[in-house]
Design a protein around this motif. Structure first.
Motif: not given
Lengths: 308, 254
Positions: A90, A122, A124-128, A132-134, A137
């Motif tokens: 992640s 980021l 909200k996306y800490r576990n992505k 998977q990021l744009s 990002m």
């Protein structure tokens, strides 16, 4: 903070960096402006210790990069052009394990990871996963990772390449914040606008050599003699006598008249003023545009071609 | 200085262990299923018809398979992870932009390989001993041999992953070099059953030395050269580690 003297890097017969010298002062944003393949990334790699110079000296905070790579990397944050992240971890874990390489205490590191994720918006996306990021990002995360160890010096290699204009502006804001936080930044870019907007000083590099350096204004002043005044006259007053009057002013390079529109090439701002005064007295003006040289023009002037 | 080296090495090790544990469901295949298949098919099936001296074939085979587990969980994991880190994720470049030396990175990977091999071997020993009553003798001596062998094969994994540029080539090297090693280094049959001309070559391979030493411990047949055997494997490990480190520097730092 960064001193480079006669730095040369050869790969076989090819010379990637050809005897460049420059200094980056504490707290400034120094831009390395040049086309792809000019030698910007190779220079960054030498400063980081990922590449060894063929000759010349590179020092960071007074330490030779070839002799003290560990001491130097403790003070450096690097945002590479290509974003390299572990695809299986992640983004939070990627930041954590990168921070661990700096020997940061765990508690402190966890706080810094949270701060970096907040700073780059980021959380909200800490576990992505990274992929998977744009694109925007991803670039923000790359800069956030470079900031993790709270370094004095940041090397940002093409931080906005491939981004859409809106995201590019976001990253520019990030970089401006770095300067406000007192960081020294070496930024490579092939975007003229980016260098002009962000950098205190710029070195223009092409084919491994620095061909000009200075503040953006100093560089543009190289083309001061190329200021263009674009004037639209009231159609009723337009006439050849106006061209004749302008031609005799010393410092006017050329006058081109098409119907009621005149383009006047002048050497400096004083002549701009003189031309405008002369016209305002004699005629009626509908529109004035003063076109000053851009860094694009400077690059074109220096190399005879536009940036690739 | 030493504290910094250990800290840096452990940072790499922890990351690799995190990755390993995150994929434990996949790694379990190598941890348990694969060696158990060999035990059931060769040991409990075919083994009933095989006699090695006066030793039960299952007892002969188990120490050998134990070292096959050590090889698979060190060499294969480390070579693949490093190839990914070098060529795919390119996280080696990211790691080297941090204050860490190539030596510490390689040491971290080798340590991770040894840890993973030890964990897999421990599970194998417990299963074999508990369910089939297979003895392993002095476990502490066996553990020393596993550590040395896993360090050798992890270092070999580092060296090979720095030489090869293609994962398919890695598979070929594994199939043509490492797997045959498992078959010929005394795991399934005694080295003395091989043709005379090939025996000196096979006996020089550290895996053969480890398997024979471990078997002597497990079967309590006695081995006056145990410490020499261990020193031999460690000497090879240091040599391959240094080669791997040299190749690592050459490949990653341009």
């Amino acid at each position: 903070m960064i001193e480079v003297e006669n730095l040369v890097k050869k790969f076989g017969d090819a010379t990637a960096v050809d005897g460049i010298s420059f200094k980056v002062r504490k707290g400034e944003i120094f831009g390395f402006l040049g086309p792809n393949g000019a030698g910007k990334t190779t220079t960054i790699n030498i400063l980081v210790g990922l590449s060894l110079p063929s000759s010349g000296i590179a020092k960071i905070a007074g330490l030779d990069v070839t002799k003290h790579p560990i001491g130097i990397r403790k003070r450096l944050g690097i945002a590479a052009q290509a974003a390299y992240f572990d695809h299986h971890l992640s983004i939070k874990d990627n930041l954590f394990y990168h921070g661990l390489l700096y020997g940061l205490p765990r508690k402190e590191l966890k706080k810094r990871v949270d701060t970096a994720l907040q700073w780059s918006k980021l959380e909200k996306y800490r576990n992505k996963k990274f992929h998977q990021l744009s694109g925007g990002m991803q670039r923000r995360l790359v800069v956030a990772r470079a900031m993790l160890s709270d370094p004095e010096i940041l090397l940002l290699d093409e931080p906005t390449t491939g981004l859409d204009p809106q995201t590019r502006r976001q990253v520019w804001e990030f970089i401006k914040n770095l300067k406000e936080a007192g960081k020294t930044v070496l930024l490579t870019t092939h975007y003229m606008e980016e260098a002009d907007l962000l950098c205190d000083r710029i070195a223009i590099i092409d084919h491994g050599r620095i061909i000009a350096s200075g503040t953006p204004n100093e560089l543009k002043k190289m083309l001061d003699k190329n200021i263009v005044i674009d004037i639209t006259l009231n159609p009723e007053v337009a006439g050849d006598h106006i061209k004749r009057d302008l031609d005799i002013i010393s410092g006017v390079n050329y006058v081109r008249m098409e119907s009621n529109r005149i383009k006047i090439g002048v050497v400096d701002d004083a002549i701009v003023e003189q031309v405008l005064k002369s016209l305002i007295i004699r005629t009626k003006i509908s529109e004035i545009n003063i076109i000053r040289p851009t860094l694009d023009d400077v690059f074109l002037h220096l190399t005879g071609r536009e940036i690739r | 200085m030493i504290a910094r080296v250990i800290k840096a090495m452990l940072a790499v090790w922890e990351r690799e262990m995190h990755e390993y544990i995150s994929n434990l469901h996949v790694n379990a295949m190598r941890l348990a299923v694969e060696p158990l298949l060999f035990i059931f098919i060769f040991g409990m099936g075919l083994g009933k018809r095989v006699v090695i001296g006066d030793v039960n074939y299952l007892y002969f085979l188990a120490p050998g398979i134990l070292f096959m587990v050590a090889v698979n969980n060190s060499y294969m994991t480390i070579s693949m992870r490093l190839m990914i880190a070098r060529d795919w994720d390119k996280t080696l470049i990211t790691a080297l932009s941090a204050p860490i030396k190539p030596f510490e990175i390689v040491l971290g990977y080798v340590f991770a390989g040894v840890t993973q091999a030890l964990a897999a071997c421990a599970i194998f020993i417990v299963l074999m001993n508990y369910f089939l009553g297979i003895p392993f003798g002095s476990v502490s001596l066996i553990v020393l041999l596993i550590i040395a062998t896993a360090a050798f094969f992890s270092s070999l994994g580092v060296a090979i992953s720095m030489v090869l540029d293609n994962p398919h080539h890695l598979m070929v090297v594994t199939s043509l070099v490492v797997m045959p090693m498992s078959f010929f280094c005394g795991i399934f049959i005694p080295v003395t059953d091989l043709p005379n001309w090939v025996q000196p070559v096979i006996e020089a391979i550290p895996l053969t030395v480890a398997v024979q030493a471990a078997r002597a411990i497990a079967l309590s047949t006695g081995n006056p050269y145990l410490w020499q055997n261990l020193a031999y494997i460690i000497a090879f490990t240091i040599a391959v580690f240094l080669i791997g480190l040299h190749l690592f520097k050459k490949k990653v730092i341009t």
